[in-house]
Design an enzyme around this catalytic site. Structure first.
Site, short mmCIF file in Angstrom:
data_model
loop_
_atom_site.label_atom_id
_atom_site.label_comp_id
_atom_site.label_asym_id
_atom_site.label_seq_id
_atom_site.Cartn_x
_atom_site.Cartn_y
_atom_site.Cartn_z
N GLY A 75 0.80 -1.21 0.00
CA GLY A 75 0.00 0.00 0.00
C GLY A 75 0.84 1.27 0.00
O GLY A 75 0.53 2.24 -0.70
N THR A 76 1.90 1.27 0.77
CA THR A 76 2.73 2.48 0.85
C THR A 76 3.35 2.79 -0.50
O THR A 76 3.33 3.94 -0.96
CB THR A 76 3.81 2.30 1.94
OG1 THR A 76 3.15 2.07 3.19
CG2 THR A 76 4.71 3.51 2.04
N ALA A 209 -2.04 -6.47 -0.25
CA ALA A 209 -2.58 -7.83 -0.08
C ALA A 209 -2.78 -8.21 1.39
O ALA A 209 -3.70 -8.96 1.71
CB ALA A 209 -1.66 -8.85 -0.76
N HIS A 210 -1.93 -7.70 2.29
CA HIS A 210 -2.04 -8.18 3.68
C HIS A 210 -3.27 -7.64 4.39
O HIS A 210 -3.59 -8.07 5.50
CB HIS A 210 -0.75 -7.91 4.47
CG HIS A 210 -0.54 -6.52 4.96
ND1 HIS A 210 -0.86 -6.13 6.23
CD2 HIS A 210 -0.02 -5.42 4.35
CE1 HIS A 210 -0.53 -4.85 6.41
NE2 HIS A 210 -0.03 -4.39 5.27
N THR A 246 12.57 -7.10 -10.23
CA THR A 246 12.02 -8.44 -10.48
C THR A 246 10.76 -8.64 -9.65
O THR A 246 10.75 -8.39 -8.45
CB THR A 246 13.09 -9.51 -10.10
OG1 THR A 246 14.26 -9.24 -10.88
CG2 THR A 246 12.58 -10.90 -10.38
N CYS A 334 0.51 2.22 12.62
CA CYS A 334 1.73 3.00 12.48
C CYS A 334 1.91 4.01 13.60
O CYS A 334 3.02 4.35 13.94
CB CYS A 334 1.71 3.74 11.15
SG CYS A 334 0.97 2.78 9.85
C1 LIG Z 1 -2.29 -0.24 5.62
C2 LIG Z 1 -2.60 0.97 4.83
C3 LIG Z 1 -1.65 1.51 3.95
C4 LIG Z 1 -0.24 0.99 3.85
O1 LIG Z 1 -0.18 -0.30 3.29
P1 LIG Z 1 1.13 -1.21 3.52
O2 LIG Z 1 0.93 -2.33 2.55
O3 LIG Z 1 1.06 -1.68 4.93
O4 LIG Z 1 2.30 -0.38 3.20
C5 LIG Z 1 -2.02 2.59 3.19
N1 LIG Z 1 -3.26 3.12 3.26
C6 LIG Z 1 -4.20 2.62 4.10
C7 LIG Z 1 -5.55 3.23 4.13
C8 LIG Z 1 -3.89 1.54 4.92
O5 LIG Z 1 -4.82 1.06 5.75
#
Ligand SMILES: *Cc1c(COP(=O)(O)O)cnc(C)c1O
Length: 394
Positions: A75-76, A209-210, A246, A334
């Site tokens: 996500g980041t 994905a997590h 990759t 976080c």
């Molecule tokens: C968890 C989260 C992220 C970051 O995702 P990561 O895969 O943990 O880096 C970004 N935005 C939102 C809204 C999230 O809940």
């Protein structure tokens, strides 16, 4: 040690367990089909086929083209690529220099926008939200104007701390009418809200994905064809020259399986969790002294319950819940532990002393009605004990 100790996980917005079927499909790509998906030989081609199949699965579920799916590290990275990649490309092609985002974005978006302001010369407009956490369309309309100076708009689909669902279809429709690129952080929404891009006017959408029963460290960025984009990472020509490096084949294979599972079960699982969520919200508001719901009651993720308990810091409640076998959080993984007021709660107008008191309970696959009953029995006692209104019983 109490052997019968419970283990109730109510922090699915922070992360989820990898689904057993996801684990099973990933395994051979660590040990057997370990080739580089770009290689010519058959070991590599096996991995290349798996990568193509994963891309196809995700594209079909999103009603997108395979060329519109870019694999990322989560996500980041997706948020960085969505905001930076669109903003820098739009400035280069159109000279537009302003970024519009909301006050309650995840730091992956907010700090990226600030970095573009502080180090790359962009201007930044941060949209306020109402007391439910919703961006008001009037504020957005005033901020975007005729759109000519706007490099990118980034508004999240659903908020991680308070579960509020933003009007992204409306914001996107305005962006499209003005020709302004629109990025959506869909990390909390993926698998929970319909994100099919044939019906949603978004240009970029990031996921992780997590947060939907896949592994950590992988995600995908949807990028609509034709939208100018500058890659944020340089190197090889992977991902059609849009994301060098990759591809992480096992994790990507797992993510595709996980996305298939959550999209297939979405409506049914939402309906199941909505009942549990409403019991949690109703029970806590009724029985926990000083508890107030944060975020919108109606425009809310079905799996999400969040509160402030006035006069209490979250940490004590979270530790007591953990001792009682319940994993919860204060809002965002976080910032938890930092005891800083949450920027999300502050943007809602929650007073500073209460903004450290966020309590978030987020439901998922493992949860059953008994879990909710247990929390509703324990939490009022815990809060009373912490407030000193009841003797501590261990
Ligand atoms: C968890 C989260 C992220 C970051 O995702 P990561 O895969 O943990 O880096 C970004 N935005 C939102 C809204 C999230 O809940």
């Amino acid at each position: 040690m109490n052997k019968a100790r419970r283990s109730i996980y109510l922090d699915h917005s922070a992360s989820t367990p990898v689904h057993p079927e996801v684990l099973a499909v990933m395994q051979p790509y660590f040990s057997e089909f370990y080739g580089n998906p770009s290689s010519i030989h058959s070991v590599g081609r096996r991995a290349g086929v798996a990568l193509a199949n994963a891309r196809q699965t995700i594209a079909e579920l999103l009603h997108a083209k395979t060329s519109e799916i870019i694999f990322t590290s989560g996500g980041t990275e997706g948020d960085n690529a969505g905001v930076r990649g669109l903003a820098l490309a739009r400035r280069e092609t159109m000279g537009a220099n302003r970024i519009i985002t909301s006050a309650i974005e995840h730091h992956a978006v907010l700090y990226t926008a600030e970095d573009l302001r502080d180090h790359y010369g962009f201007e930044l407009t941060i949209l306020p939200v109402d007391s439910d956490g919703l961006v008001r369309m009037a504020d957005f309309g005033a901020a975007v104007g005729d759109g000519r100076d706007v490099a990118v708009v980034s508004v999240m689909a659903a908020n991680n701390e308070i579960g509020t669902i933003q009007p992204i279809a409306e914001i996107g429709a305005q962006c499209r009418a003005l020709g302004v690129p629109f990025h959506v952080d869909a990390v909390q929404a993926a698998g929970k809200l319909p994100l099919q891009v044939d019906a949603l006017p978004v240009d970029a959408l990031s996921t992780s994905a997590h947060k939907f029963y896949g592994p950590k460290g992988v995600g995908f960025l949807y990028l609509r064809s034709g939208v100018p984009f500058l890659p944020i990472q340089t190197g090889g020509s992977h991902e059609n020259n849009r994301r060098a490096g990759t591809e992480n084949v096992p994790l990507i294979v797992g993510m595709a399986k996980a996305f298939e599972i959550v999209e297939t079960e979405r409506d049914q699982e939402n309906a199941r969790l909505r009942v549990l969520r409403d019991q949690l919200i109703g029970g806590i508001l009724e029985n926990v002294e000083g508890a107030q719901l944060t975020g919108s009651r109606a425009q809310r993720l079905d799996s999400h319950a969040s509160f402030v308990i006035s006069g209490l810091e979250a940490e004590g409640v979270l530790i007591a819940l953990d001792l009682a076998g319940v994993a919860a959080s204060s809002g965002s993984a976080c910032t938890s532990g930092a005891q800083q007021p949450s920027h999300v709660l502050e943007a809602l107008g929650v007073p500073g002393r209460d903004a450290v008191g966020g309590l978030r309970l987020t439901l998922g696959h493992s949860n059953r009605p008994e879990d909710v009953e247990y929390v509703l029995a324990k939490l009022p006692q815990i809060v009373m004990q912490i407030k000193g209104a009841a003797p501590i019983t261990l």
